[in-house]
Design a protein around this motif. Structure first.
Motif, PDB file in Angstrom:
ATOM      1  N   UNK A   1      42.379   7.087  14.230  1.00 12.25           N
ATOM      2  CA  UNK A   1      41.778   7.933  15.252  1.00 12.25           C
ATOM      3  C   UNK A   1      42.437   9.303  15.365  1.00 12.25           C
ATOM      4  N   UNK A   2      43.660   9.462  14.901  1.00 13.89           N
ATOM      5  CA  UNK A   2      44.385  10.721  15.052  1.00 13.89           C
ATOM      6  C   UNK A   2      44.550  11.394  13.693  1.00 13.89           C
ATOM      7  N   UNK A   3      44.054  12.621  13.622  1.00 12.54           N
ATOM      8  CA  UNK A   3      44.123  13.387  12.379  1.00 12.54           C
ATOM      9  C   UNK A   3      45.525  13.965  12.222  1.00 12.54           C
ATOM     10  N   UNK A   4      46.073  13.823  11.031  1.00 20.07           N
ATOM     11  CA  UNK A   4      47.389  14.378  10.725  1.00 20.07           C
ATOM     12  C   UNK A   4      47.209  15.539   9.759  1.00 20.07           C
ATOM     13  N   UNK A   5      47.437  16.797  10.201  1.00 11.39           N
ATOM     14  CA  UNK A   5      47.230  17.943   9.324  1.00 11.39           C
ATOM     15  C   UNK A   5      48.256  18.039   8.196  1.00 11.39           C
ATOM     16  N   UNK A   6      49.304  17.236   8.261  1.00  8.16           N
ATOM     17  CA  UNK A   6      50.315  17.276   7.212  1.00  8.16           C
ATOM     18  C   UNK A   6      49.943  16.404   6.015  1.00  8.16           C
ATOM     19  N   UNK A   7      48.813  15.714   6.094  1.00  8.54           N
ATOM     20  CA  UNK A   7      48.331  14.889   4.981  1.00  8.54           C
ATOM     21  C   UNK A   7      46.932  15.372   4.607  1.00  8.54           C
ATOM     22  N   UNK A   8      46.810  16.522   3.953  1.00 10.41           N
ATOM     23  CA  UNK A   8      45.481  17.046   3.628  1.00 10.41           C
ATOM     24  C   UNK A   8      44.750  16.207   2.589  1.00 10.41           C
TER      25      UNK A   8
ATOM     26  N   UNK B   1      41.799  19.808   4.517  1.00  7.86           N
ATOM     27  CA  UNK B   1      42.554  20.924   5.081  1.00  7.86           C
ATOM     28  C   UNK B   1      42.045  21.234   6.477  1.00  7.86           C
ATOM     29  N   UNK B   2      42.953  21.357   7.407  1.00  7.36           N
ATOM     30  CA  UNK B   2      42.599  21.634   8.791  1.00  7.36           C
ATOM     31  C   UNK B   2      42.395  23.129   8.989  1.00  7.36           C
ATOM     32  N   UNK B   3      41.522  23.451   9.921  1.00  5.38           N
ATOM     33  CA  UNK B   3      41.342  24.842  10.284  1.00  5.38           C
ATOM     34  C   UNK B   3      42.562  25.304  11.071  1.00  5.38           C
ATOM     35  N   UNK B   4      42.810  26.614  11.049  1.00  8.65           N
ATOM     36  CA  UNK B   4      44.000  27.126  11.718  1.00  8.65           C
ATOM     37  C   UNK B   4      44.035  26.792  13.209  1.00  8.65           C
ATOM     38  N   UNK B   5      42.896  26.825  13.880  1.00  5.86           N
ATOM     39  CA  UNK B   5      42.904  26.519  15.315  1.00  5.86           C
ATOM     40  C   UNK B   5      43.127  25.038  15.584  1.00  5.86           C
ATOM     41  N   UNK B   6      42.857  24.180  14.616  1.00  4.95           N
ATOM     42  CA  UNK B   6      43.083  22.742  14.786  1.00  4.95           C
ATOM     43  C   UNK B   6      44.492  22.329  14.383  1.00  4.95           C
ATOM     44  N   UNK B   7      45.118  23.146  13.546  1.00  7.81           N
ATOM     45  CA  UNK B   7      46.418  22.797  12.987  1.00  7.81           C
ATOM     46  C   UNK B   7      47.533  23.229  13.938  1.00  7.81           C
TER      47      UNK B   7
END
Length: 81
Positions: free
Chosen positions: A49-56, A61-67
């Motif tokens: 349920x929780x996105x981890x931006x450190x594991x693209x 790849x996460x957007x800058x506002x989400x990261x």
């Protein structure tokens, strides 16, 4: 004659230590436990349920506002006067 009382004191000390250890082990048995399947299921659910931006490679790849770890924050500035 002095050996007997000394040996008895040592035996009593050993007995007391064993009884103390036995009490501690009984207390550990009374600690509430949950099955590993239940604990791992909740951990897997949390990770899905929780996105981890450190594991693209997994989440993309996460957007800058989400990261939360992104260095570029265009609308956030710190101004000291």
């Amino acid at each position: 004659m002095q050996q007997a009382p000394r040996n008895q004191k040592i035996s009593e000390a050993k007995l007391n230590k064993l009884l103390e250890q036995n009490t501690l082990l009984k207390q550990q048995l009374d600690v509430p436990r949950i099955p590993i399947s239940e604990a791992s299921a909740s951990l897997i659910e949390f990770c899905n349920q929780n996105v981890d931006p450190l594991i693209p490679s997994v989440w993309g790849h996460a957007l800058n506002e989400e990261d939360a770890f992104s260095t570029a924050k265009p609308n956030r500035r710190c101004i000291i006067m």
